[in-house]
Motif scaffolding. Sequence first.
Motif, short mmCIF file in Angstrom:
data_model
loop_
_atom_site.label_atom_id
_atom_site.label_comp_id
_atom_site.label_asym_id
_atom_site.label_seq_id
_atom_site.Cartn_x
_atom_site.Cartn_y
_atom_site.Cartn_z
N THR A 12 0.86 -1.18 0.00
CA THR A 12 0.00 0.00 0.00
C THR A 12 0.89 1.23 0.00
O THR A 12 2.02 1.18 0.49
CB THR A 12 -0.92 0.05 1.24
N GLY A 13 0.39 2.30 -0.54
CA GLY A 13 1.20 3.51 -0.53
C GLY A 13 0.78 4.45 -1.64
O GLY A 13 -0.37 4.45 -2.08
N THR A 14 1.74 5.24 -2.08
CA THR A 14 1.45 6.25 -3.09
C THR A 14 2.51 6.19 -4.19
O THR A 14 3.64 5.77 -3.97
CB THR A 14 1.47 7.67 -2.50
N ALA A 15 2.11 6.64 -5.36
CA ALA A 15 3.04 6.79 -6.47
C ALA A 15 2.62 8.03 -7.24
O ALA A 15 1.43 8.34 -7.33
CB ALA A 15 3.03 5.56 -7.37
N ALA A 16 3.59 8.75 -7.76
CA ALA A 16 3.29 10.01 -8.44
C ALA A 16 4.21 10.18 -9.64
O ALA A 16 5.35 9.69 -9.66
CB ALA A 16 3.45 11.19 -7.49
N LEU A 17 3.69 10.87 -10.62
CA LEU A 17 4.45 11.11 -11.86
C LEU A 17 3.88 12.36 -12.51
O LEU A 17 2.67 12.46 -12.72
CB LEU A 17 4.28 9.91 -12.81
N ASP A 18 4.76 13.33 -12.82
CA ASP A 18 4.30 14.49 -13.57
C ASP A 18 4.17 14.11 -15.04
O ASP A 18 5.11 13.55 -15.62
CB ASP A 18 5.29 15.65 -13.44
N VAL A 19 3.03 14.39 -15.61
CA VAL A 19 2.82 14.07 -17.02
C VAL A 19 2.39 15.32 -17.79
O VAL A 19 1.82 16.24 -17.21
CB VAL A 19 1.75 12.97 -17.23
N GLU A 20 2.70 15.30 -19.06
CA GLU A 20 2.22 16.35 -19.94
C GLU A 20 0.96 15.85 -20.61
O GLU A 20 0.95 14.78 -21.23
CB GLU A 20 3.29 16.66 -20.99
N LEU A 21 -0.12 16.60 -20.44
CA LEU A 21 -1.39 16.25 -21.05
C LEU A 21 -1.78 17.30 -22.06
O LEU A 21 -1.25 18.41 -22.05
CB LEU A 21 -2.48 16.13 -19.98
N GLU A 22 -2.72 16.95 -22.90
CA GLU A 22 -3.23 17.89 -23.89
C GLU A 22 -4.66 18.24 -23.52
O GLU A 22 -5.50 17.36 -23.36
CB GLU A 22 -3.18 17.23 -25.27
N CYS A 23 -4.92 19.54 -23.38
CA CYS A 23 -6.25 20.00 -22.99
C CYS A 23 -7.26 19.63 -24.07
O CYS A 23 -7.04 19.88 -25.25
CB CYS A 23 -6.22 21.52 -22.79
N VAL A 24 -8.37 19.03 -23.67
CA VAL A 24 -9.38 18.63 -24.65
C VAL A 24 -10.08 19.84 -25.27
O VAL A 24 -10.70 19.73 -26.31
CB VAL A 24 -10.45 17.69 -24.04
N ARG A 25 -9.97 20.99 -24.59
CA ARG A 25 -10.68 22.16 -25.06
C ARG A 25 -9.82 23.01 -26.00
O ARG A 25 -10.22 23.34 -27.11
CB ARG A 25 -11.15 22.98 -23.85
N CYS A 26 -8.61 23.37 -25.54
CA CYS A 26 -7.80 24.30 -26.33
C CYS A 26 -6.59 23.62 -26.96
O CYS A 26 -5.84 24.27 -27.70
CB CYS A 26 -7.34 25.47 -25.46
N LEU A 27 -6.39 22.34 -26.67
CA LEU A 27 -5.30 21.53 -27.21
C LEU A 27 -3.92 21.98 -26.71
O LEU A 27 -2.90 21.50 -27.19
CB LEU A 27 -5.31 21.52 -28.75
N GLU A 28 -3.90 22.88 -25.74
CA GLU A 28 -2.63 23.30 -25.16
C GLU A 28 -2.09 22.17 -24.28
O GLU A 28 -2.84 21.48 -23.61
CB GLU A 28 -2.86 24.55 -24.31
N LYS A 29 -0.76 22.03 -24.29
CA LYS A 29 -0.16 21.02 -23.43
C LYS A 29 0.12 21.64 -22.06
O LYS A 29 0.49 22.80 -21.94
CB LYS A 29 1.14 20.50 -24.05
#
Length: 166
Positions: free
Chosen positions: A56-73
């Motif tokens: 049990t515990g936590t895991a984290a990762l910064d990810v780059e996503l693309e906005c569904v509205r403006c397509l900005e990353k």
Amino acid sequence: MIRVHVRQIPPEGLHIEGEEPGENFLDLPPTDPVRAVGPVTYALDVGTDQHAIWATGTAALDVELECVRCLEKFTYPLEAPEFAAHVDLEDQETADLTPLVREDMILALPAHPHCDWAGDKVCAGLARTASPANGEVVPATDGADGSGQLTHHAWDALSQLKLRQD
Ligand SMILES: [Zn+2]
């Protein structure tokens, strides 16, 4: 790999922390817009009764996503805040928790990522939907996306509230 050695887990359990390269950790198809922008960090409590291990515990990762509205990353702190796994043991000396952590993190990915998720900006896509005639914002059509996030409309109301307070 987030791997634990079964025989190294004492009866009182084991706390493990570490980092894994973020690149390819999620094992997504090359066409997927989601990109890791840092390492996976994890902190897990591991126990065993020799027949199974659990973690049990936590895991984290910064990810780059693309906005569904403006397509900005934009960068999103992806987190599996309540990771819990149970692995039956056969004769193996080690257990690889990587696929289980990966699965939890993929489940934590927002289905409809919005660049203004944190409320600290207004999505440019939203501005483009404003009607020049009366200045009113057209209600978001993707409000019921099941992502559990506030809709754009709600964020807009919030940011207007903040402006008035300033
Ligand atoms: Zn946006």
